[in-house]
Design an enzyme around this catalytic site. Structure first.
Site, mmCIF file in Angstrom:
data_model
loop_
_atom_site.group_PDB
_atom_site.id
_atom_site.type_symbol
_atom_site.label_atom_id
_atom_site.label_comp_id
_atom_site.label_asym_id
_atom_site.label_seq_id
_atom_site.Cartn_x
_atom_site.Cartn_y
_atom_site.Cartn_z
ATOM 1 N N THR A 92 0.828 -1.211 0.000
ATOM 2 C CA THR A 92 0.000 0.000 0.000
ATOM 3 C C THR A 92 0.861 1.259 0.000
ATOM 4 O O THR A 92 0.565 2.212 -0.712
ATOM 5 C CB THR A 92 -0.953 0.043 1.212
ATOM 6 O OG1 THR A 92 -0.177 -0.166 2.399
ATOM 7 C CG2 THR A 92 -2.023 -1.015 1.109
ATOM 8 N N VAL A 140 12.365 20.637 -7.585
ATOM 9 C CA VAL A 140 13.691 20.052 -7.710
ATOM 10 C C VAL A 140 14.428 20.567 -8.946
ATOM 11 O O VAL A 140 15.658 20.667 -8.937
ATOM 12 C CB VAL A 140 13.582 18.517 -7.777
ATOM 13 C CG1 VAL A 140 14.953 17.889 -7.879
ATOM 14 C CG2 VAL A 140 12.851 17.995 -6.557
ATOM 15 N N VAL A 167 8.944 7.112 11.854
ATOM 16 C CA VAL A 167 8.391 7.562 13.137
ATOM 17 C C VAL A 167 7.199 8.459 12.854
ATOM 18 O O VAL A 167 7.339 9.491 12.207
ATOM 19 C CB VAL A 167 9.430 8.374 13.945
ATOM 20 C CG1 VAL A 167 8.826 8.812 15.278
ATOM 21 C CG2 VAL A 167 10.685 7.555 14.182
ATOM 22 N N GLY A 217 4.290 8.510 10.937
ATOM 23 C CA GLY A 217 4.180 8.778 9.500
ATOM 24 C C GLY A 217 3.653 10.138 9.074
ATOM 25 O O GLY A 217 4.215 10.771 8.193
ATOM 26 N N GLU A 226 -3.308 -5.540 16.477
ATOM 27 C CA GLU A 226 -3.131 -6.804 15.784
ATOM 28 C C GLU A 226 -3.601 -7.958 16.660
ATOM 29 O O GLU A 226 -3.797 -7.800 17.861
ATOM 30 C CB GLU A 226 -1.656 -6.968 15.418
ATOM 31 C CG GLU A 226 -1.200 -5.815 14.535
ATOM 32 C CD GLU A 226 0.196 -6.005 13.977
ATOM 33 O OE1 GLU A 226 0.592 -7.154 13.747
ATOM 34 O OE2 GLU A 226 0.870 -4.992 13.775
ATOM 35 N N ASP A 244 7.081 -1.319 20.165
ATOM 36 C CA ASP A 244 6.988 -0.466 18.982
ATOM 37 C C ASP A 244 7.375 0.969 19.342
ATOM 38 O O ASP A 244 8.163 1.608 18.641
ATOM 39 C CB ASP A 244 5.555 -0.520 18.425
ATOM 40 C CG ASP A 244 5.351 0.441 17.273
ATOM 41 O OD1 ASP A 244 5.745 0.085 16.148
ATOM 42 O OD2 ASP A 244 4.824 1.550 17.492
ATOM 43 N N LYS A 250 10.688 3.480 18.133
ATOM 44 C CA LYS A 250 10.602 4.853 17.640
ATOM 45 C C LYS A 250 11.401 5.806 18.530
ATOM 46 O O LYS A 250 12.041 6.741 18.029
ATOM 47 C CB LYS A 250 9.143 5.275 17.550
ATOM 48 C CG LYS A 250 8.419 4.517 16.431
ATOM 49 C CD LYS A 250 6.923 4.656 16.545
ATOM 50 C CE LYS A 250 6.198 3.874 15.466
ATOM 51 N NZ LYS A 250 4.752 3.756 15.769
#
Lengths: 433, 433
Positions: free
Chosen positions: A14, A34, A133, A135, A191, A202, A206
Site C-alpha cells: 500500500t 527540484v 516515526v 508517519g 493486531e 513499537d 521509535k
C-alpha cells in the site's frame, strides 16, 4: 548538473503504490521543487503477476533485487518492503553503491540505524527515514532543522497509536483493558498478537530513532527502559483523573549535561500538558529545545497515505541535495559517544497505589519510609477498602531519583503494614487538581 | 553555480541581531546545507553610532537603503525592520531588482502579501515569511509541504499569545478580564495599548496570511470576521468549563467546495480538542488536510530567538533554491479566485447565555423561536438569578447557519420574556461533559 533522477523501489504494497501514485500525479510540482524530472525506473516485487491497485508498466517490475542495487542509472532507492536482516543487506549494498536511500522501516532504523547512517555518511549518501516515526508528522525534519541552531534537551512522544487508542477509551469510558483491546482488534487498530504495541516495544523502537537523532548519540533498543500498558487498571485511570492527570504511554528522552535517559512507560501527565489532549489513535511528539523552548507536532501516526507522503517528502529532500551537491550531510551518523544516566540521576515524581492494613500508624510508617530518603508527598488519598480490613493509599511524590524510589519500593515490600503494591507510574508536569 | 551568497539586512533590532549571530555562529552548518558560504554584506540602521548587542563591522552599516536595494552583489534581502508602507516600497524594489526576500513582517504580509507574492513570482524571486505567523512554529513550511500532495479544508489557530495568556489565566484562576490584562501588561505580555491583540486584529492578520497560503486565494483583512475577547466574562468561562469546553480566541478558516470563510472570535472548544490544551502564551495551528487528516503544530508564537531562527530557516530555503535554480516557485501567488461563503453557508454550533423573566412559558417561547428555524438545543442550563425575578438560561445549540442564528438573535431581542442577551459564542467540537 543532474538531468533526470531515477528511482528504484523496493516493495509495492500500500505504501509503495502510494509512492508511485504521488510521483506520477505530482510530476509538475516535483519538477518545480527540484528542477529536473524524476522517474520510478524499477520496482522489486515478490509476485510479477499480482493485481496491483496502481497502474505500473509491467516491464518495470522485477523479482531480482540486483537489478536495482547494481543499476548504475538508479540514483535513489526507496525501501518500503519491511523486514529487517535481508532489508539491511539491501540498504547497505545500495548505500555502498552510492545510491541514496529513503526508508519507512522503523524496525530497521531502530536496530541498525547508526550503522546505516555511518555507511551513508562514508558514501556521501543521504539516508532519510521520516516515515519510520509517526508517519503523518514531519518530526524528524523538525528535529534536524531545529538542531541546526538549537540544542534539544527533552523529547516526549505518544508514538504508538494502538496504545493511545486503548488508554483513551479506557479513560473516557471507564472500561477495562481487555475489553477495549478486543474492540481495538475488531476495528483493526490492534493486531491479533498485540504484544509489540501494548508492551511498548513499537514505541521503544521509535524512541530509539528519535533519541539517536535528537541527541546525536547511538542509542540502542536495549538502552530504552520499557513498560507496557497491559497492567493499567480502571482504578489507576480513575485516580489519575481525580488528581488532575491523564494516563498516556509516553516515550521519554531526557538529556542532562552530556548524559541521557530514554524510557517508554505509562505516565501520569498533568492535564494541562499539551500531550494530555492527544487522544485516540493520534500521535504527537513534544520537543524541548534550549533556544526555541517547547514545541509539539501532532498528527496521524500511521496510514498508508500519510506514510507515502512522508516518503515522497524525503525523496524531494534527497533530490534537492543531489542537485546541490550536498548529499550525506543533512542526516549524519551520531556524533557523540553514548553516555547513559545512572539511576541516581534519573529524577521524577511518582504515583503509587498500595493496600495497607487499616491500623493506627500505618500511614506514619509509610511517610517515615519515604522521608528517610528525602522524598515527600505532593498529594495523598486514603480510603478504606470495602469489605476488608485494608486501606487504599494513593500518593503522588515530589521528585525522587529512580535509585531512591526503587530502594523505597524494596523496603516497602518488607513493611508489616503492607498488603500489596497495586501500581506505580511516572508522573510528569504540575497538575492543577 | 553560485559561489557565495550576499545578504542585505533591513533592521538590526533584537531579531536582526539574532539573525546576524546565527549566521556567524553556524557558518559550517549553513555551508553543509547549502554548499557555499553566506555573508551579511550590508545592514540598514537608523543610527550608525548606537550600541548593538551583536558585534558588527561598522563599515557594513548604512542609513541609505539604496545601498542595499541597488547593490547588484546582494542576492537576498532580509526585512526585520517592521513598518508597512515604506517597507512595502523597499520589498517591492528589492524583488524588482531580482533580490529574494525573507520577511518577519505580519502586518506587511497581511496587507500586501498577495501583491508582493505576485511581484516575486514575476521576478522569479522567492519571498518567504515563515516568521510572520507564530515565529517558533514552522507552520507555513508545513502548509507548503502538505499542499504539494494534499488539499487543506480547515485551519484553526491560536495565533495570538497575549489573548491566550489572558484567557488561560481567567479560566484557571477565575479572575476578571481587566485584572488579568493588567497583570499581562506588567509582565510585558500585553502592550500598554492592547487593542490590536485583545480585539483580535493581530490574529486576523495572521489568519489572512494563513488562509491566503492554505487556500491559495487572495484573502483580505476585511474578509475576516473579527471579534475580540474584551467582553468575555468569568461567568462565560465558568459555564464553558461546566459544559466541557475551553474558551480560546480561535482563528477559523474553512473551505467548502470552492468557497471559504475566515473569522477570528472567542470560541468554546471541546476540552477533547487538541487546541484546548494550548495554554498561556503558546500558539498552535491545527490543520485538516484531505489526505493527511488532522495535524497540529504547537510552539512559542513570538520571541526574538524563535523568530530569528525562523528567518534563518527561510534564508536557507532561499539559498538552496538559488543553487537549484528553482526560485520563485515554492511560494507562489494565490492561484484561485476568491470565493467567500454567504452567511447561509457558514455552519456552527452556538453557546448563548441570556436572562429572561422567570415566568411560566419563558423557556417554551425560546424553544419555539429556535425550532422555527430548525435549530435545536444540545445542552441546556437554567438557573434563577439571585435577588431578582429573572432566570439565567444557557444553551448550546446544534448546527445552525450564521444567517439563521442572526435572524434568531434579532427576533429574540423582540421577545417579551427577554431581559438581556449576556453573551454568545461559536462552539467547536463535541464535548463529553
Amino acid at each position: 548538473m543532474v538531468k533526470k533522477i531515477s528511482i528504484g523501489l523496493l516493495g509495492l504494497g500500500t505504501v509503495g503504490s502510494g509512492v508511485v501514485k504521488i510521483i506520477e500525479n505530482h510530476q509538475d510540482k516535483l519538477m518545480h521543487q527540484v528542477g529536473c524530472p524524476v522517474e520510478v525506473k524499477r520496482i522489486l516485487v515478490n509476485d510479477l503477476e499480482k493485481e496491483r491497485n496502481v497502474e505500473v508498466d509491467a516491464t518495470k517490475l522485477t523479482k531480482n533485487v540486483e537489478e536495482i542495487l547494481h543499476d548504475p542509472e538508479i540514483d535513489v532507492v526507496i525501501e518500503v518492503m519491511g523486514g529487517i536482516e535481508e532489508t539491511r543487506d539491501y540498504v547497505l549494498t545500495a548505500l555502498r553503491n552510492n545510491k541514496h536511500v529513503v526508508t519507512a522501516n522503523k524496525d530497521l532504523m531502530a536496530l541498525y540505524g547508526s550503522e546505516l547512517l555511518t555507511v551513508a555518511s562514508e558514501s556521501n549518501c543521504d539516508l532519510f527515514y521520516e516515515a519510520s516515526v509517526a508517519g503523518g508528522i514531519p518530526i524528524l525534519r523538525g528535529l534536524v532543522e531545529g538542531l541546526s541552531s538549537d540544542r534539544i534537551t527533552k523529547m516526549m512522544g505518544i508514538v504508538n497509536g494502538t496504545t493511545n487508542f486503548i488508554l483513551t477509551k479506557m479513560s473516557k469510558e471507564g472500561r477495562a483493558y481487555d475489553n477495549v483491546l478486543a474492540e481495538a482488534q475488531e476495528l483493526g487498530y490492534a493486531e491479533s498478537d498485540p504484544t509489540a504495541d501494548v508492551e511498548g516495544l513499537d514505541a521503544a523502537r521509535k524512541m530509539t530513532i528519535l533519541s539517536t537523532l535528537g541527541f546525536s548519540m547511538k542509542i540502542d533498543l536495549d538502552d530504552v527502559r520499557v513498560k507496557g500498558i497491559s497492567s493499567v487498571t480502571e482504578e489507576d485511570l480513575r485516580y489519575s483523573k481525580q488528581l488532575g492527570y491523564t494516563m498516556k504511554l509516553i516515550g521519554y528522552a531526557h538529556r542532562d549535561g552530556e548524559e541521557v535517559e530514554v524510557s517508554v512507560q505509562p505516565t501520569l501527565l498533568a492535564d494541562t500538558h499539551p500531550l494530555a489532549a492527544v487522544n485516540d489513535e493520534y500521535n504527537a511528539v513534544y520537543v524541548y529545545g534550549e533556544a526555541v523552548g517547547e514545541t509539539m507536532f501532532y498528527g496521524p501516526g500511521a496510514g498508508s497515505l500519510p506514510t507515502a507522503t512522508a516518503v515522497v517528502s524525503d525523496l524531494v529532500g534527497v533530490m534537492k541535495n543531489m542537485r546541490l551537491g550536498v548529499n550525506g550531510k543533512s542526516a549524519v551518523a551520531p556524533q557523540f559517544p553514548k553516555q547513559l544516566k545512572n539511576e541516581d540521576k534519573m529524577f521524577s515524581k511518582y504515583f503509587l497505589r498500595i493496600h495497607v492494613k487499616d491500623q493506627v500508624g500505618a500511614f506514619a510508617d509509610l511517610t517515615t519510609l519515604f522521608s528517610n530518603y528525602g522524598v515527600s508527598f505532593e498529594k495523598i488519598i486514603q480510603l478504606p477498602v470495602k469489605n476488608s480490613d485494608l486501606a487504599e493509599i494513593v500518593v503522588v511524590t515530589h521528585q525522587a531519583s529512580l535509585k531512591d524510589y526503587e530502594t523505597i519500593m524494596e523496603e516497602l515490600r518488607g513493611l508489616k503494614i503492607l498488603d500489596s503494591i497495586k501500581s506505580s507510574y511516572r508522573v510528569e508536569g504540575e497538575a492543577l487538581a
